[in-house]
Design an enzyme around this catalytic site. Sequence first.
Site, PDB file in Angstrom:
ATOM      1  N   GLY A 343      23.618 -14.905 -42.331  1.00 56.61           N
ATOM      2  CA  GLY A 343      24.865 -15.261 -41.649  1.00 56.61           C
ATOM      3  C   GLY A 343      25.556 -14.033 -41.077  1.00 56.61           C
ATOM      4  O   GLY A 343      26.144 -14.076 -39.994  1.00 56.61           O
ATOM      5  N   TRP A 346      23.513 -12.918 -38.076  1.00 58.03           N
ATOM      6  CA  TRP A 346      23.742 -13.845 -36.962  1.00 58.03           C
ATOM      7  C   TRP A 346      24.821 -13.317 -36.030  1.00 58.03           C
ATOM      8  O   TRP A 346      24.777 -13.542 -34.821  1.00 58.03           O
ATOM      9  CB  TRP A 346      24.135 -15.213 -37.516  1.00 58.03           C
ATOM     10  CG  TRP A 346      24.571 -16.205 -36.481  1.00 58.03           C
ATOM     11  CD1 TRP A 346      23.768 -17.023 -35.726  1.00 58.03           C
ATOM     12  CD2 TRP A 346      25.911 -16.517 -36.080  1.00 58.03           C
ATOM     13  NE1 TRP A 346      24.517 -17.810 -34.895  1.00 58.03           N
ATOM     14  CE2 TRP A 346      25.843 -17.524 -35.085  1.00 58.03           C
ATOM     15  CE3 TRP A 346      27.171 -16.050 -36.456  1.00 58.03           C
ATOM     16  CZ2 TRP A 346      26.970 -18.059 -34.482  1.00 58.03           C
ATOM     17  CZ3 TRP A 346      28.292 -16.583 -35.851  1.00 58.03           C
ATOM     18  CH2 TRP A 346      28.193 -17.570 -34.885  1.00 58.03           C
ATOM     19  N   HIS A 347      25.769 -12.571 -36.583  1.00 60.24           N
ATOM     20  CA  HIS A 347      26.865 -12.049 -35.773  1.00 60.24           C
ATOM     21  C   HIS A 347      26.444 -10.883 -34.888  1.00 60.24           C
ATOM     22  O   HIS A 347      27.127 -10.580 -33.913  1.00 60.24           O
ATOM     23  CB  HIS A 347      28.030 -11.602 -36.670  1.00 60.24           C
ATOM     24  CG  HIS A 347      28.765 -12.746 -37.307  1.00 60.24           C
ATOM     25  ND1 HIS A 347      28.376 -13.315 -38.501  1.00 60.24           N
ATOM     26  CD2 HIS A 347      29.859 -13.439 -36.907  1.00 60.24           C
ATOM     27  CE1 HIS A 347      29.200 -14.298 -38.821  1.00 60.24           C
ATOM     28  NE2 HIS A 347      30.107 -14.394 -37.873  1.00 60.24           N
ATOM     29  N   GLY A 348      25.338 -10.225 -35.201  1.00 63.39           N
ATOM     30  CA  GLY A 348      24.911  -9.132 -34.346  1.00 63.39           C
ATOM     31  C   GLY A 348      23.949  -8.188 -35.034  1.00 63.39           C
ATOM     32  O   GLY A 348      23.789  -8.216 -36.256  1.00 63.39           O
ATOM     33  N   PHE A 511      29.663 -12.495 -30.137  1.00 59.42           N
ATOM     34  CA  PHE A 511      28.615 -13.018 -31.004  1.00 59.42           C
ATOM     35  C   PHE A 511      27.805 -14.099 -30.308  1.00 59.42           C
ATOM     36  O   PHE A 511      26.886 -14.629 -30.896  1.00 59.42           O
ATOM     37  CB  PHE A 511      29.208 -13.571 -32.303  1.00 59.42           C
ATOM     38  CG  PHE A 511      30.096 -12.571 -33.020  1.00 59.42           C
ATOM     39  CD1 PHE A 511      29.666 -11.271 -33.183  1.00 59.42           C
ATOM     40  CD2 PHE A 511      31.331 -12.937 -33.489  1.00 59.42           C
ATOM     41  CE1 PHE A 511      30.470 -10.342 -33.833  1.00 59.42           C
ATOM     42  CE2 PHE A 511      32.143 -12.019 -34.138  1.00 59.42           C
ATOM     43  CZ  PHE A 511      31.711 -10.726 -34.316  1.00 59.42           C
TER      44      PHE A 511
END
Length: 511
Positions: A343, A346-348, A511
């Site tokens: 998770g 997933w943001h970067g 994102f």
Amino acid sequence: MLFTSYAFIALVAITFGLYYMKGFQRAQVWILIIASFIFYAFSQPILLALLFVSASINALASYQVAFAPALVYKRLYAWFGVGVNLAVLAFFKYSPLFGRAMESFISAQSIGEFLINVPLPVGISFYTFQGISLVVDLYKDSVKNNDSGGGHTHSLEQNSLTAPICKCGFFKHYRNTLFFIGFFPQLVAGPIVKAHEFYPQISAKVLKTIDFYVSTKILILGYFLKMVIADNLKDQTFWMDSPYFQAYDFLTLLGLIFGYSVQIFADFAGYSLIAIGVAKLFGYNLPQNFNFPYISASFAEFWRRWHISLSTWLKQYLYIPLGGSRKGKFRTYCNLFIVMALGGLWHGAYISYMVWGVYHGLFLALERFLKEKLKPVLRAHFPRFSKFLAKSVLVYCVRVAFVFVVVSFGWILFKLRDFSDVLLYVSEIFCEPSGQRGNALLLMILCYSAPIFAYYTRYVVHSWIIYKDKNQKISSVCKYRQIIESVFFGMLLFFIFTNSGSSGAFIYFQF
């Protein structure tokens, strides 16, 4: 195209007029698809091709999942759809990470330079997750119908999962998938919509069924959070960036963390509310994305209240398939760490994002361990103390404060992408508490955070009154609720026009 721009307001107004125009009812979905493409192509037209290809692949894969004659073929098409979505996400989002690694090899420097320069399409994290949702939901539905003897000609409508594509043919399903993937209010920053929530809503809409009062309230609150709170706090938390934060003392640095915590909530909650409000104008309901997360008394509760669409997506499509809490305690803790680490990634493609995910995974695991081990012991040997802990308002407030502080410190990893800057910031607070006091900064942060505190306080007090007065009307004030609300939202609208901060992109656009 920013939600706060005149171009967006013009797009919504023109689309709204055409959408409900007499004689255009059958073209409503196409009107929204075209508006979505214009919205997405406004700043980077070339990347519209990626959105179109992504939606097309998801439409094809999901249709084959629904109609494949045998379960093994359905599984193959489902894996194909999920694999393509993940490959697209990995290539565009993590190419710079691999490129920087390859630059150290002389033979691969040209490839590394190419990967570093791969553009990051706005919203790709959100619409690829929606594509995965579509394929997986259809596959689950196919398996369920296959187990019940329904065959491949099953009706999805009976299970209330997705639109009955078996009745509409590929072309209509393709159109609906373009719409589902590209619906512009939530296209670039969510809320993440799952297929089984959205497809049943696709139908002709009538103007008289739209609740304009509710939509207007949601939009005003969303714009207030973004333009008045988040945009003004943005100008203050700018000083968290390196090297500026090194000039301030520990109290100012703590105040900046607090200010960014309020800013990121106001920014993202504001975006989500605007998206929900605009979608309602066109007759579509998007899921709630925030539910007063900063009153959470536990980390598990925080993730039930913060970015709800992402946390539920990760739970449904990652945590549960990994085994959830069904494979023993060790696997449960491993699954928590895996889900939170992914998770974060997933943001970067930055180590700080992964550390942020592991950071939350650690507290979730520790909290679960204490709940499983310590709580039964307290109940068995110290029943009165256990009851006091469960019912004490003071203990509840301490728990809320602790969760808020831990979560707020975690946001440093969002603000400062370079992990070395994060370590330096923390060391400036605890190891080298020198520097000047930013009194003006602290004052402005308190000023623009006050409405959020009032907003939360109102919610807590209202909930407490209802809890204590379950079987009675709260007060005669309820008779004048709409008048009071109208005055309140009128004041918010006034502040939007008179006290908005400098315009800036939403934080989650990156994102």
